[in-house]
Motif scaffolding. Structure first.
Motif, mmCIF file in Angstrom:
data_model
loop_
_atom_site.group_PDB
_atom_site.id
_atom_site.type_symbol
_atom_site.label_atom_id
_atom_site.label_comp_id
_atom_site.label_asym_id
_atom_site.label_seq_id
_atom_site.Cartn_x
_atom_site.Cartn_y
_atom_site.Cartn_z
ATOM 1 N N HIS A 191 0.689 -1.255 0.353
ATOM 2 C CA HIS A 191 -0.137 -0.114 -0.015
ATOM 3 C C HIS A 191 0.668 1.381 0.027
ATOM 4 O O HIS A 191 1.704 1.763 0.890
ATOM 5 C CB HIS A 191 -0.658 -0.109 1.282
ATOM 6 N N VAL A 221 1.502 4.865 1.449
ATOM 7 C CA VAL A 221 1.711 5.695 2.319
ATOM 8 C C VAL A 221 2.235 7.557 2.199
ATOM 9 O O VAL A 221 1.977 8.316 3.176
ATOM 10 C CB VAL A 221 2.791 5.229 3.362
ATOM 11 N N VAL A 241 1.096 -5.154 3.601
ATOM 12 C CA VAL A 241 0.328 -4.994 4.607
ATOM 13 C C VAL A 241 -0.203 -5.924 5.038
ATOM 14 O O VAL A 241 0.626 -7.205 4.550
ATOM 15 C CB VAL A 241 -1.214 -5.079 3.485
ATOM 16 N N ASN A 290 -2.190 -8.718 6.833
ATOM 17 C CA ASN A 290 -3.380 -9.976 6.236
ATOM 18 C C ASN A 290 -3.239 -11.355 6.453
ATOM 19 O O ASN A 290 -2.637 -11.928 6.454
ATOM 20 C CB ASN A 290 -3.476 -9.463 5.216
ATOM 21 N N SER A 339 -10.432 -10.518 2.566
ATOM 22 C CA SER A 339 -9.563 -10.420 2.057
ATOM 23 C C SER A 339 -9.045 -11.838 2.078
ATOM 24 O O SER A 339 -8.666 -11.845 1.454
ATOM 25 C CB SER A 339 -8.860 -9.875 3.655
ATOM 26 N N PRO A 346 -8.057 -5.807 0.216
ATOM 27 C CA PRO A 346 -7.367 -5.285 1.592
ATOM 28 C C PRO A 346 -8.315 -5.787 2.699
ATOM 29 O O PRO A 346 -9.317 -5.965 2.965
ATOM 30 C CB PRO A 346 -7.295 -4.085 1.224
ATOM 31 N N ARG A 372 -10.247 -4.534 5.817
ATOM 32 C CA ARG A 372 -10.385 -3.195 6.616
ATOM 33 C C ARG A 372 -10.485 -3.561 7.670
ATOM 34 O O ARG A 372 -11.975 -4.261 7.894
ATOM 35 C CB ARG A 372 -10.872 -2.330 5.578
ATOM 36 N N THR A 383 0.390 -8.224 12.273
ATOM 37 C CA THR A 383 0.791 -6.681 12.176
ATOM 38 C C THR A 383 0.966 -6.625 13.320
ATOM 39 O O THR A 383 1.544 -6.973 14.713
ATOM 40 C CB THR A 383 -0.160 -6.018 12.108
ATOM 41 N N ILE A 436 4.330 4.219 10.266
ATOM 42 C CA ILE A 436 3.644 4.169 8.852
ATOM 43 C C ILE A 436 4.457 4.660 7.649
ATOM 44 O O ILE A 436 4.948 4.036 6.922
ATOM 45 C CB ILE A 436 2.659 4.737 8.750
ATOM 46 N N ALA A 443 2.203 -0.958 6.844
ATOM 47 C CA ALA A 443 0.777 -0.164 6.625
ATOM 48 C C ALA A 443 0.362 -0.096 7.790
ATOM 49 O O ALA A 443 -0.799 0.595 7.244
ATOM 50 C CB ALA A 443 0.676 0.102 4.896
ATOM 51 N N ASN A 444 -0.424 -1.152 8.015
ATOM 52 C CA ASN A 444 -1.762 -1.609 9.221
ATOM 53 C C ASN A 444 -1.206 -1.338 10.247
ATOM 54 O O ASN A 444 -1.371 -3.096 10.940
ATOM 55 C CB ASN A 444 -2.382 -2.232 7.728
ATOM 56 N N THR A 445 -0.747 -1.034 10.383
ATOM 57 C CA THR A 445 -0.324 -1.364 11.852
ATOM 58 C C THR A 445 -1.663 -1.255 12.944
ATOM 59 O O THR A 445 -2.363 -0.206 13.460
ATOM 60 C CB THR A 445 0.504 -0.308 12.791
#
Length: 187
Positions: A17, A19, A60, A62, A98, A104, A106, A133, A168, A174-176
């Motif tokens: 992703h 940032v 990312v 996931n 996902s 992604p 979310r 994450t 970030i 990107a998704n901490t």
């Protein structure tokens, strides 16, 4: 700019992703050149160099990338934290799209509320681990300002970025998960 944004257009959206856009970074670099304070200018240029080297994309996290492990970790969350089963099930429902395609991950912000000692922090740590994450914790218990979150203003000699930007912008993911602990004690 091409080097900074390398791979953005061809990335797998479920895996990487952007940032930061190259035009934003170069706009900041141009404004740094107009600063009068040379020490501050030097610090800001060092930061932009780190951003440049990191590039625009971050990984990312996931659970879809490891579905069997995700199922085991969901079972662990349900067993170890039965009082948070509604939260676990909500996160699992949010992760389902996902795990079934290239959507992604979310998950909206969650507010865990309850008595001290309930295990909110322990659960948040286990949830972040299950999602794959990193987690960044900040307690508002003794906070006097929000500067640790957002950073300090330029006119302070100790000006710095907040930990959200650091995690970030300068981090790898990107998704901490950000855990803002003791939110009721925030200034």
């Amino acid at each position: 700019m091409k080097t900074f944004e390398h791979g953005v257009a061809r990335r797998r959206r479920d895996r990487r992703h952007p940032v930061l856009r190259g035009e934003e970074l170069f706009r900041v670099i141009a404004s740094i050149a107009t600063l009068r304070d040379k020490d501050y200018q030097k610090r800001e240029l060092e930061l932009t160099k780190k951003l440049e080297l990191a590039g625009a994309l971050r990984d990312v996290a996931n659970p879809a990338f490891r579905p069997q492990k995700w199922e085991k970790l969901l079972a662990y969350l349900r067993e170890a934290h039965p009082h948070f089963i509604e939260v676990t099930d909500f996160v699992a429902r949010r992760a389902t799209p996902s795990t079934r395609g290239r959507e992604p991950l979310r998950i909206p912000p969650l507010h865990l509320w309850g008595e001290p000692g309930l295990g909110k922090t322990h659960y948040a740590n286990d949830l972040a681990q299950a999602l794959g994450t990193p987690i960044r914790r900040h307690s508002m218990e003794n906070a006097q300002t929000s500067s640790l979150l957002l950073g300090t203003e330029r006119h302070w000699s100790t000006a710095t970025q907040g930990f959200i930007f650091q995690q970030i912008g300068l981090g790898a993911v990107a998704n901490t998960v950000f855990l803002i602990d003791e939110l009721d004690k925030a200034p």
